[in-house]
Design a protein around this motif. Structure first.
Motif, PDB file in Angstrom:
ATOM      1  N   LEU A 124       0.929  -1.248   0.116  1.00 45.06           N
ATOM      2  CA  LEU A 124       0.023   0.005  -0.133  1.00 45.06           C
ATOM      3  C   LEU A 124       0.883   1.071  -0.179  1.00 45.06           C
ATOM      4  N   ALA A 125       0.461   2.298  -0.830  1.00 46.18           N
ATOM      5  CA  ALA A 125       1.241   3.371  -0.766  1.00 46.18           C
ATOM      6  C   ALA A 125       0.226   4.497  -0.477  1.00 46.18           C
ATOM      7  N   ALA A 126       0.386   5.347   0.630  1.00 46.44           N
ATOM      8  CA  ALA A 126      -0.632   6.198   1.100  1.00 46.44           C
ATOM      9  C   ALA A 126       0.056   7.747   1.180  1.00 46.44           C
ATOM     10  N   GLY A 127      -0.927   8.720   0.780  1.00 46.61           N
ATOM     11  CA  GLY A 127      -0.274   9.992   0.964  1.00 46.61           C
ATOM     12  C   GLY A 127      -1.459  11.138   0.525  1.00 46.61           C
ATOM     13  N   ARG A 128      -1.659  12.395   1.062  1.00 48.05           N
ATOM     14  CA  ARG A 128      -2.276  13.268   0.564  1.00 48.05           C
ATOM     15  C   ARG A 128      -1.864  13.680  -0.824  1.00 48.05           C
ATOM     16  N   TYR A 129      -0.399  13.360  -1.008  1.00 44.75           N
ATOM     17  CA  TYR A 129      -0.005  13.753  -2.383  1.00 44.75           C
ATOM     18  C   TYR A 129      -0.735  13.306  -3.449  1.00 44.75           C
ATOM     19  N   LEU A 130      -1.147  11.997  -3.084  1.00 48.81           N
ATOM     20  CA  LEU A 130      -2.075  11.212  -4.453  1.00 48.81           C
ATOM     21  C   LEU A 130      -3.077  12.049  -4.564  1.00 48.81           C
ATOM     22  N   LEU A 131      -3.678  12.890  -3.601  1.00 44.41           N
ATOM     23  CA  LEU A 131      -4.967  13.695  -3.766  1.00 44.41           C
ATOM     24  C   LEU A 131      -4.871  15.057  -4.412  1.00 44.41           C
ATOM     25  N   ARG A 132      -3.581  15.298  -4.563  1.00 44.20           N
ATOM     26  CA  ARG A 132      -3.035  17.007  -5.228  1.00 44.20           C
ATOM     27  C   ARG A 132      -3.772  16.842  -6.553  1.00 44.20           C
ATOM     28  N   PRO A 133      -4.291  17.966  -6.923  1.00 48.43           N
ATOM     29  CA  PRO A 133      -4.846  18.326  -8.332  1.00 48.43           C
ATOM     30  C   PRO A 133      -3.869  17.914  -9.317  1.00 48.43           C
ATOM     31  N   ASP A 134      -2.581  18.381  -9.173  1.00 47.06           N
ATOM     32  CA  ASP A 134      -1.462  18.426  -9.989  1.00 47.06           C
ATOM     33  C   ASP A 134      -0.775  16.861  -9.971  1.00 47.06           C
ATOM     34  N   THR A 135      -1.103  16.012  -9.236  1.00 49.69           N
ATOM     35  CA  THR A 135      -0.697  14.692  -9.079  1.00 49.69           C
ATOM     36  C   THR A 135      -1.308  13.861 -10.223  1.00 49.69           C
ATOM     37  N   VAL A 136      -0.739  13.053 -11.308  1.00 52.52           N
ATOM     38  CA  VAL A 136      -1.618  12.185 -11.946  1.00 52.52           C
ATOM     39  C   VAL A 136      -1.223  11.031 -11.403  1.00 52.52           C
ATOM     40  N   VAL A 137      -2.548  10.021 -11.208  1.00 51.51           N
ATOM     41  CA  VAL A 137      -2.302   8.884 -10.769  1.00 51.51           C
ATOM     42  C   VAL A 137      -3.103   7.937 -11.898  1.00 51.51           C
ATOM     43  N   ASP A 138      -2.058   7.557 -12.608  1.00 50.00           N
ATOM     44  CA  ASP A 138      -2.594   6.534 -13.789  1.00 50.00           C
ATOM     45  C   ASP A 138      -2.555   4.995 -13.551  1.00 50.00           C
ATOM     46  N   VAL A 139      -3.586   4.392 -12.901  1.00 50.97           N
ATOM     47  CA  VAL A 139      -3.508   3.158 -12.644  1.00 50.97           C
ATOM     48  C   VAL A 139      -3.146   2.112 -13.779  1.00 50.97           C
ATOM     49  N   VAL A 140      -3.630   2.435 -14.939  1.00 48.00           N
ATOM     50  CA  VAL A 140      -3.621   1.651 -16.191  1.00 48.00           C
ATOM     51  C   VAL A 140      -1.853   1.746 -16.622  1.00 48.00           C
ATOM     52  N   GLU A 141      -1.296   2.703 -16.422  1.00 51.21           N
ATOM     53  CA  GLU A 141       0.181   2.942 -16.625  1.00 51.21           C
ATOM     54  C   GLU A 141       1.101   2.309 -15.590  1.00 51.21           C
ATOM     55  N   LEU A 142       0.639   2.813 -14.277  1.00 49.75           N
ATOM     56  CA  LEU A 142       1.383   1.998 -13.039  1.00 49.75           C
ATOM     57  C   LEU A 142       1.294   0.191 -13.529  1.00 49.75           C
ATOM     58  N   SER A 143      -0.141  -0.086 -13.737  1.00 49.67           N
ATOM     59  CA  SER A 143      -0.252  -1.529 -13.949  1.00 49.67           C
ATOM     60  C   SER A 143       0.667  -2.071 -14.858  1.00 49.67           C
ATOM     61  N   ALA A 144       0.642  -1.449 -16.031  1.00 51.41           N
ATOM     62  CA  ALA A 144       1.686  -1.738 -16.980  1.00 51.41           C
ATOM     63  C   ALA A 144       3.130  -1.951 -16.833  1.00 51.41           C
ATOM     64  N   ARG A 145       3.485  -0.634 -16.206  1.00 52.38           N
ATOM     65  CA  ARG A 145       4.901  -0.865 -15.856  1.00 52.38           C
ATOM     66  C   ARG A 145       5.317  -1.824 -14.769  1.00 52.38           C
ATOM     67  N   LEU A 146       4.399  -2.055 -13.723  1.00 46.38           N
ATOM     68  CA  LEU A 146       4.797  -2.858 -12.818  1.00 46.38           C
ATOM     69  C   LEU A 146       4.399  -4.403 -13.146  1.00 46.38           C
ATOM     70  N   HIS A 147       3.772  -4.748 -14.217  1.00 47.31           N
ATOM     71  CA  HIS A 147       3.212  -6.181 -14.661  1.00 47.31           C
ATOM     72  C   HIS A 147       2.418  -6.569 -13.418  1.00 47.31           C
ATOM     73  N   THR A 148       1.525  -6.016 -12.916  1.00 50.06           N
ATOM     74  CA  THR A 148       0.527  -6.392 -12.064  1.00 50.06           C
ATOM     75  C   THR A 148      -0.646  -5.664 -11.892  1.00 50.06           C
ATOM     76  N   GLU A 149      -1.577  -5.960 -10.837  1.00 53.37           N
ATOM     77  CA  GLU A 149      -2.936  -5.127 -10.472  1.00 53.37           C
ATOM     78  C   GLU A 149      -2.510  -4.196  -9.769  1.00 53.37           C
ATOM     79  N   VAL A 150      -2.970  -2.971  -9.882  1.00 56.03           N
ATOM     80  CA  VAL A 150      -3.005  -1.553  -9.334  1.00 56.03           C
ATOM     81  C   VAL A 150      -4.163  -1.137  -8.931  1.00 56.03           C
TER      82      VAL A 150
END
Length: 199
Positions: A70-96
């Motif tokens: 688990l990775a937690a933080g208000r940083y992930l809520l910031r409007p300028d933070t892009v959390v792309d689960v598809v890209e992360l999932s592809a990069r890490l070769h797993t479920e995100v």
């Protein structure tokens, strides 16, 4: 040091769950500078009180007899933070999975991608009653949290498609998909947290 006791989180927070993840690889995939290990209390406090730090857990047992980082933080809520689960999932070769909840605005969302493919997205703002995103069909964990089987949008008058979601529902879905982070409180920790910083 209280590194041997986990500290729960989830309220007014955003977090990722990475199946069979490695904390250092998760930090790298997020583009964060690894600041090293900290106690659970210090790491969760940093993640909750600052908007440029993310606390990453060691691998934890969770849903489907699988381990989750688990990775937690208000940083992930910031409007300028892009959390792309598809890209992360592809990069890490797993479920995100991505979760965010904020009880003041009643803003709640979750996303799930597996091996670079988007499986599910849901977003809701309780202040307005608007469903802000809906992709894919709700699974049993989401149905148990109260989501309808389908959502036809504002033009629908079907009671079956009425949506009302709370912070607790986000935690229920997380529990069904990976881990309810609020349930970690007081359990024996398998190791310390790692903290990452945005540059």
């Amino acid at each position: 040091m209280d590194t041997d006791v986990m500290v729960g989180f989830g309220g007014k927070q955003a977090w990722l769950a990475v199946r069979d993840g490695d904390p250092e690889q998760v930090l790298a995939a997020l583009g964060l500078r690894d600041l090293g290990e900290v106690s659970w209390r210090a790491g969760i406090d940093l993640a909750h009180l600052s908007d440029d730090r993310v606390a990453v857990t060691p691998a934890l047992p969770g849903a489907r007899d699988t381990s989750w980082v688990l990775a937690a933080g208000r940083y992930l809520l910031r409007p300028d933070t892009v959390v792309d689960v598809v890209e992360l999932s592809a990069r890490l070769h797993t479920e995100v999975q991505f979760y965010a909840t904020h009880r003041v605005t009643e803003s709640h969302r979750w996303q799930r991608a597996v091996d670079g493919e988007l499986v599910r997205t849901f977003g809701y703002v309780g202040q307005t009653g608007d469903v802000t995103s809906w992709h894919g069909d709700p699974d049993p964990a989401e149905r148990a949290a109260g989501l309808p089987a389908s959502f036809l949008g504002e033009e629908s008058v079907d009671e079956e498609s009425t949506v009302l979601v709370s912070e607790q529902d986000v935690l229920r879905v997380a529990d069904g998909w990976s881990i309810d982070p609020s349930a970690l409180d007081g359990r024996k920790a398998p190791g310390p947290l790692r903290v990452g910083a945005a540059d």
